[in-house]
Design a protein around this motif. Sequence first.
Motif, PDB file in Angstrom:
ATOM      1  N   GLY A   2       0.821  -1.186   0.000  1.00 34.43           N
ATOM      2  CA  GLY A   2       0.000   0.000   0.000  1.00 34.43           C
ATOM      3  C   GLY A   2       0.866   1.250   0.000  1.00 34.43           C
ATOM      4  N   VAL A   3       0.498   2.226  -0.811  1.00 37.96           N
ATOM      5  CA  VAL A   3       1.197   3.506  -0.879  1.00 37.96           C
ATOM      6  C   VAL A   3       0.273   4.553  -0.275  1.00 37.96           C
ATOM      7  N   THR A  32     -10.935   1.606  -4.627  1.00 37.00           N
ATOM      8  CA  THR A  32     -12.283   1.579  -4.035  1.00 37.00           C
ATOM      9  C   THR A  32     -13.042   2.885  -4.239  1.00 37.00           C
ATOM     10  N   ASN A  33     -12.456   3.832  -4.961  1.00 35.76           N
ATOM     11  CA  ASN A  33     -13.178   5.068  -5.272  1.00 35.76           C
ATOM     12  C   ASN A  33     -14.466   4.752  -6.029  1.00 35.76           C
ATOM     13  N   HIS A  34     -15.524   5.465  -5.716  1.00 42.60           N
ATOM     14  CA  HIS A  34     -16.835   5.369  -6.364  1.00 42.60           C
ATOM     15  C   HIS A  34     -17.610   4.104  -5.986  1.00 42.60           C
ATOM     16  N   LEU A  35     -17.031   3.234  -5.151  1.00 39.86           N
ATOM     17  CA  LEU A  35     -17.703   1.982  -4.830  1.00 39.86           C
ATOM     18  C   LEU A  35     -18.488   2.092  -3.530  1.00 39.86           C
ATOM     19  N   ASP A  36     -19.645   1.421  -3.485  1.00 42.42           N
ATOM     20  CA  ASP A  36     -20.373   1.344  -2.227  1.00 42.42           C
ATOM     21  C   ASP A  36     -19.649   0.367  -1.300  1.00 42.42           C
ATOM     22  N   ILE A  37     -20.120   0.281  -0.063  1.00 43.07           N
ATOM     23  CA  ILE A  37     -19.400  -0.492   0.948  1.00 43.07           C
ATOM     24  C   ILE A  37     -19.262  -1.946   0.540  1.00 43.07           C
ATOM     25  N   LEU A  96      -3.903   4.065  -1.387  1.00 38.20           N
ATOM     26  CA  LEU A  96      -5.139   4.068  -0.597  1.00 38.20           C
ATOM     27  C   LEU A  96      -5.160   5.290   0.309  1.00 38.20           C
ATOM     28  N   HIS A  97      -6.329   5.906   0.418  1.00 39.47           N
ATOM     29  CA  HIS A  97      -6.499   6.988   1.384  1.00 39.47           C
ATOM     30  C   HIS A  97      -6.890   6.458   2.761  1.00 39.47           C
TER      31      HIS A  97
END
Length: 261
Positions: free
Chosen positions: A36-37, A170-175, A196-197
């Motif tokens: 992960g960055v 995972t941007n724009h994705l629901d849970i 990842l944020h």
Amino acid sequence: MSAAKLNVINACWSTRSGDPILKPLSLSLNAGRVMGVVGANGAGKSTFLRLLYRYLKPSQGSIEIDGRDIWSLSPRLVAQNVAAVLQEQPTDFALTVREIVELGRTPYRSILSTKNENDSTIVDSALRKLELSEFAGRRFGTLSGGERQRAMVARALAQEPSLLILDEPTNHLDIRHQLEIIELIRDLDMTIVTSLHDLNMAAGVCDEILLLKQGAVLAFGPPQTVLTNQSVSYAFNVSAQSEKLMPTDRLHFTYTLMGRT
């Protein structure tokens, strides 16, 4: 395609005017591991990823896959080994979902070759993994942001890379679909580098963490040693507090602004 070992050797990148965006860094990621960055906006995450998928050439140093400098390889061979899922999505909305995913097979075709049964099998498998089979005939432009993101991940899987680069996957994705992408990352037999944020997500899915601040490496290693309260607070200019969630000992962070309680 088997997972590849990634070596970054004293690699950096500067603008044409000489402004350093990413300072020299070196690391090694073993085959099949997930890195992960993480870092605040402007830390150099996207620049680092662009070096890995050969969009940018290092100002100095090298990026190696299984000991081979990616700039010594042909673009076609690089495309057979490295796939990237970016935040930017295609603008050709007239293509169907299946046609988008089929683009992942392009590096394996000659100019005169056509689609074959093996290509169709691989594309079908990628569509199933991302639960997109029912959308195969839909125009890409009719999909939601999350469905488009899943289609781009499916295209990358159809490419059968040994190194997969994911820019905020995972941007724009629901849970639910966020969790599915995370499970997919864990299960894939390839080396993965993802920005990842969400630090809690990074701590849960990544074997190694690269923590950047203003283009420089703050730390690299397992999440438990890299994501300390002190390093996270400094990297993001917040007051970070972590705890270990039982029974898995997963790290979980909460944050407050500096000087506030």
